[in-house]
Scaffold this active site. Structure first.
Site, PDB file in Angstrom:
ATOM      1  N   GLY A  33      38.096  44.719  43.006  1.00 40.30           N
ATOM      2  CA  GLY A  33      38.537  43.522  42.302  1.00 40.30           C
ATOM      3  C   GLY A  33      38.884  43.878  40.872  1.00 40.30           C
ATOM      4  O   GLY A  33      39.323  44.990  40.589  1.00 40.30           O
ATOM      5  N   CYS A  34      38.672  42.959  39.955  1.00 41.46           N
ATOM      6  CA  CYS A  34      38.964  43.197  38.542  1.00 41.46           C
ATOM      7  C   CYS A  34      38.170  44.393  38.028  1.00 41.46           C
ATOM      8  O   CYS A  34      36.944  44.420  38.125  1.00 41.46           O
ATOM      9  CB  CYS A  34      38.603  41.949  37.735  1.00 41.46           C
ATOM     10  N   PHE A  35      38.865  45.394  37.479  1.00 36.06           N
ATOM     11  CA  PHE A  35      38.143  46.593  37.044  1.00 36.06           C
ATOM     12  C   PHE A  35      37.223  46.331  35.866  1.00 36.06           C
ATOM     13  O   PHE A  35      36.278  47.075  35.637  1.00 36.06           O
ATOM     14  CB  PHE A  35      39.072  47.781  36.760  1.00 36.06           C
TER      15      PHE A  35
END
Length: 202
Positions: A30-32
């Site tokens: 997902g969002c890093f």
């Protein structure tokens, strides 16, 4: 690598000590921003770089990846010392650090760029990832089937500088405090024996 070497490493220092053994793996969670800090805290992790992999456009920008049209996943490229931290242990952290049953999303972040993905660099990594995924599904570890993509690593493009070490540099921002911090705190409780900061206290 000797434990004393790790003790001198800063969590946001991507300088790899001379003589350290090293392997590389790449994970999409997902969002890093949300999971970079998690992997940075692990003993044996030498560097964590946020970036993009799995797409068709060369040198994509964050804005392009966010459109979902380049095919890239936001991911983390993790370089680690296999004599300190095994690939199996990294997989354990991978499964625990996000929801691998959500297709092309993590929470409110929706799109193929947020897909759960393991980009393997060797046949051994592929076999271990596939076996782990199969066992978790058979055991019913999650309420829903795991949808994590397991594919060969392609070109990794580091994200822009302002994405690197995001949580550590911007911890007081609302997103970091409200979204990322709870994940990091949960991780620290579950994996407290694998944290760099706990090794420093020994």
């Amino acid at each position: 690598m000797a434990a004393s070497t790790i003790k001198t490493m800063n969590m946001n220092d991507n300088t790899i000590p001379a003589g350290a053994k090293r392997d590389t793996t790449t994970f999409g969670t997902g969002c890093f921003w949300c999971t970079e800090a998690v992997f940075q805290e692990l003993k044996g992790v030498l560097s964590v770089i946020s970036g993009y992999m799995g797409g068709t456009v060369e040198n994509p920008t964050y804005e392009e990846v966010c459109t979902g049209t380049t095919g890239h996943a936001e991911c983390l490229q993790v370089v680690y010392d296999p004599s300190v931290l095994s690939y199996d242990e990294l997989l354990e952290v991978f499964w625990e650090s996000h929801d691998p049953t959500q297709l092309n999303r993590q929470g409110n972040d929706v799109g193929t760029q947020y897909r759960s993905a393991i980009f393997y660099h060797t046949d051994e990594q592929k076999a271990k990832a596939e076996d782990y995924k199969e066992r978790l599904n058979k055991e019913g570890a999650y309420p829903n089937p795991i949808v994590t993509e397991i594919t060969a690593a392609t070109t990794f493009y580091p994200a822009e500088d302002y994405h690197q070490n995001y949580y550590n540099d911007h911890g007081s921002q609302p997103y970091c405090y409200l979204v990322i911090r709870p994940k990091v705190e949960k991780f620290e409780k579950v994996f407290k024996d694998k944290l760099k900061k706990n090794e420093k206290e020994k």
